[in-house]
Every structure is written in C-alpha cells, then in structure tokens.
Design an enzyme around this catalytic site. Structure first.
Site, PDB file in Angstrom:
ATOM      1  N   ARG A  68       0.793  -1.266   0.015  1.00  0.00           N
ATOM      2  CA  ARG A  68       0.132   0.063   0.070  1.00  0.00           C
ATOM      3  C   ARG A  68       1.015   1.117  -0.033  1.00  0.00           C
ATOM      4  O   ARG A  68       0.463   2.333  -0.535  1.00  0.00           O
ATOM      5  CB  ARG A  68      -1.036   0.022   1.181  1.00  0.00           C
ATOM      6  CG  ARG A  68      -2.133  -0.981   1.245  1.00  0.00           C
ATOM      7  CD  ARG A  68      -3.065  -0.873   2.110  1.00  0.00           C
ATOM      8  NE  ARG A  68      -4.128  -2.047   2.003  1.00  0.00           N
ATOM      9  CZ  ARG A  68      -5.115  -2.101   2.684  1.00  0.00           C
ATOM     10  NH1 ARG A  68      -5.354  -1.066   4.105  1.00  0.00           N
ATOM     11  NH2 ARG A  68      -6.233  -2.975   2.564  1.00  0.00           N
ATOM     12  N   LYS A  84     -19.839 -14.751   1.680  1.00  0.00           N
ATOM     13  CA  LYS A  84     -21.204 -14.199   1.957  1.00  0.00           C
ATOM     14  C   LYS A  84     -22.074 -13.777   0.414  1.00  0.00           C
ATOM     15  O   LYS A  84     -21.223 -13.003  -0.250  1.00  0.00           O
ATOM     16  CB  LYS A  84     -21.367 -13.473   2.818  1.00  0.00           C
ATOM     17  CG  LYS A  84     -20.883 -13.980   4.251  1.00  0.00           C
ATOM     18  CD  LYS A  84     -21.365 -12.879   5.437  1.00  0.00           C
ATOM     19  CE  LYS A  84     -20.874 -13.506   6.867  1.00  0.00           C
ATOM     20  NZ  LYS A  84     -20.971 -12.403   7.928  1.00  0.00           N
ATOM     21  N   GLY A 117      -9.244  -8.289  -0.566  1.00  0.00           N
ATOM     22  CA  GLY A 117      -8.079  -8.770   0.258  1.00  0.00           C
ATOM     23  C   GLY A 117      -7.648 -10.221  -0.096  1.00  0.00           C
ATOM     24  O   GLY A 117      -6.816 -10.677  -0.467  1.00  0.00           O
ATOM     25  N   GLY A 168     -13.781  -2.351   0.394  1.00  0.00           N
ATOM     26  CA  GLY A 168     -14.955  -1.950   0.220  1.00  0.00           C
ATOM     27  C   GLY A 168     -15.289  -1.111  -0.808  1.00  0.00           C
ATOM     28  O   GLY A 168     -16.309  -0.886  -1.366  1.00  0.00           O
TER      29      GLY A 168
END
Length: 400
Positions: free
Chosen positions: A34, A200, A354, A377
């Site tokens: 990052r 999910k 991720g 996100g």
C-alpha cells in the site's frame, strides 16, 4: 474532477490522504504494497517542488491514542522508499503539527500520526466530525486524495478537507482506479465476465444485481454459491449458507435468464466434515452433498466449466476465492481460476478484495493481471454502481 497532473503544485504545500493501513507484527511492517502504490504520486509531487504533509490511519484505535498503532514504522518505511527523511509529527493535530507544516520547505515530507487517534475522523455525521477536516485543511494549500482504500468512507479526511482548501485533486493511484473500474468497464470488450466468490452473498448482492444485463457471464463460487444451491432446491449439508437470502438468490437466477447474463454455478464440490479439515473426504455432485459434511472448494468438473468460460473472455472482474484457499487441500479451485485468468494474453483482467489479492500473490502472478485494485469496500461499492464519497467530494470541490 481534477488529478494532480492537472494542478500547478510547484512550491505548494500538499496535504496527502494516503492509505497506509499496512499489516504490522511486533511493530514491523509485513507487507508494504500500500505504501509502494502511493510512491509514484509522491515522487511526482516532490519533483515538482512541492512539500508534503501525509495523513493516514492504521488499524482501529477507536478515537484513542494507542501506541502500538502509531505510524512511526510507516513513516520510516515511506522515507526509505522515497530516499529521504519522513518526520512523524507527534499527535494528530496541535501546535507540533502546525509548526512542522509551517516550517516545511519544498522537497520535504512530514507525516501526521494516526488520524483515527482522533474520534472526529470517523464521525458518522457532519456534527460528529466537527471541525477536524477544517483543521487538517489549514495545514496546506492543496489536498490530494490517493487513498482508494478509504474512498467509500465518509471520514473527515476524505469528505470534509476538500471544502476548505484552495484546490482538491486525486493522485495517480486514484486516477488508475477510476480508469480501470470506471472507464474500462463502461465500455468493456466482450465477452465480459464477473467472477464472484467468498463467504457471503450478502456482501455481493449489490454487485450481482448491478451487473445483471451488463455482463455476459457471472461465475459464482465459494461459500456464497451454497445459497444459490439452496435456492435451486439442493440440500447443502453443514455448509455455510445464508438461508435468509435464498429468495434474493432465486431472484438473481430468474433475472439473469431474462436479462441476458448467463449464471454459472458449481456442479461438483470437494467436501469434508469440518472447516479445519486438512484433506477432502471426497468429491460430490452439487445435488448430492452429504448431510453430515460441508463443501470447502469447487470440484474438478466445475473447474473445467469455469475455465472454459474464462478462456473466451475479453474483460474479467474477479472478487472472492472459490473455496477455503488458506488450506492447501481446498485451494485448487481458486488457484485454477487465478491461472486461467492470468494465462489470457488478450483480455482486461481486474482483481479486487483482500482474499482475491492474496490468491494472486500466492501464485506470484500479480504481473499477469491488468489491474489489482487497492480497495476492498471501495472496490465492492464501485461495482455496485455507487458513487464513492471521496470521488463525490473531489468533483464538488476540485477548484473553488
């Protein structure tokens, strides 16, 4: 919306919002990707004679000063990558920060400590965020957002600062995200395929509904496929499943048929008695999952089917593994999908999330993908068709 190469930054003080939320073990950075991702923008600014005030967050200190979440090791590593000293200013805001910012000379870099040490940074409302963004803005003349990882957050450093500086713009990292996730996907080369996996359905409902009719094929794997199995009337044994989303899964299956997107679901699985199993007990058909077992990876026939779809693709967006890839015995499905996409010479391939990123790096195939998003996100919300708060703020306040 402006980007840094469209702004005169020579001799100016720049407040940079970066995503340096890196993993630490005993104060040592274990993955600096990052930080490295922001280096090109930072070097560009320094070459143009700007001075830089870096601000970022680390972990979840929940509005309190947590020494173990100080950005000290991050400042040190950033300095190493830039080839200069990056001074960490004690405290988030205060006299030390103001004095350090005032004393900055062209070509110098300082870093404020963890933004989330201050509760106002993550306030849910304008009132809860108070004047924290205004105080941050007072340190500089130009605001640069190069933190796609927090672009979906209405944090003070993301949405409030742009209101109070002369000019706001995006960095090269943000520009690259917009180009690949926005421009490229607005007019994709076809066949256009979405590969969706992970645990999910609930985290992917928005994406699936948004992409129906836009993509030619949707491949669904991972535990989220179990909910679709249940929607088709199959028993899933002890497998992870979201029973309350069966109706949503049925709706997606029905809409896919009518909207021209072909849905590809597993036809076989590797199964075992528990998630901590180190070996598969066998292979079963999707409609014959043992009642006392759970599925932990897609099976060989499914791998063959998914690979066939991918091999003819021209644009691919992949988010989520096909199984419990952390265990070697259940990694084959995810690795096979990774290899299939990486092996395409004439396709645009975009990866986000991720776990998906972890699969790509596990295979040492990062350089074989067109683009690996730096947001989790933010990546998901972008694919849902939502306007990210960071982009909205930059568009509204780019040049006042």
């Amino acid at each position: 919306m402006l980007f840094i190469d469209q702004v005169d930054i020579s001799g100016k003080k720049l407040l940079f919002r970066v995503d340096f939320n890196v993993p630490l073990e005993n104060g040592v950075i274990t993955d600096d990707n990052r930080i490295q991702a922001a280096v090109p923008t930072l070097k560009y600014a320094l070459e143009k004679g700007a001075s830089i005030i870096l601000c970022a967050h680390l972990g979840k200190p929940k509005g309190k000063v947590v020494p173990g979440l100080s950005l000290a090791p991050v400042a040190k590593r950033t300095g190493e990558l830039l080839g200069l000293d990056v001074v960490l200013v004690e405290g988030v805001l205060g006299d030390a920060a103001v004095q350090a910012a005032d004393a900055l000379l062209p070509g110098q870099v300082i870093m404020l400590d963890n933004l989330r040490f201050n509760p106002e940074e993550t306030g849910k409302t304008v009132e809860e965020r108070g004047d924290f963004g205004k105080k941050l803005a007072s340190l500089a003349e130009i605001y640069v957002n190069d933190a796609f990882g927090v672009a979906h957050r209405e944090n003070a450093s993301v949405v409030d600062v742009p209101k109070y500086v002369q000019t706001s713009c995006g960095g090269f990292l943000l520009k690259k995200e917009q180009e690949f996730l926005g421009d490229a996907l607005n007019d994709p080369r076809r066949p256009y395929v979405c590969v969706s996996g992970g645990a999910k359905v609930s985290t992917k409902l928005g994406i699936l509904n948004n992409l129906l009719g836009k993509v030619d094929d949707i491949i669904i794997g991972g535990a989220m496929a179990n909910t679709f199995m249940l929607a088709k009337g199959y028993e899933v044994g002890k497998s992870l499943v979201e029973v309350d989303l069966v109706d949503d899964a049925k709706s997606i299956i029905k809409k896919a048929e009518s909207m021209g997107s072909t849905l590809h679901l597993p036809v076989d699985y590797l199964y075992a008695a528990a998630p901590d199993a180190q070996a598969a007990e066998g292979v079963c058909a999707a409609d014959a999952i043992p009642s006392d077992s759970m599925v932990l990876d897609i099976g060989p026939e499914t791998i063959e089917n998914f690979t066939a779809v991918l091999e003819r693709s021209k644009t691919i967006v992949w988010n989520g593994p096909m199984g419990m890839f952390e265990t070697e015995a259940f990694a084959k499905g995810s690795l096979a999908v990774c290899e299939a996409i990486a092996g395409l010479d004439d396709a645009l391939s975009i990866v986000g999330g991720g776990d998906t990123d972890a699969v790509v790096h596990l295979m040492h195939l990062a350089d074989k993908f067109s683009f690996i998003s730096t947001g989790g996100g933010s990546f998901l919300q972008f694919l849902e068709g939502k306007e990210l708060p960071a982009f909205k703020a930059l568009k509204e306040y780019s040049n006042k």
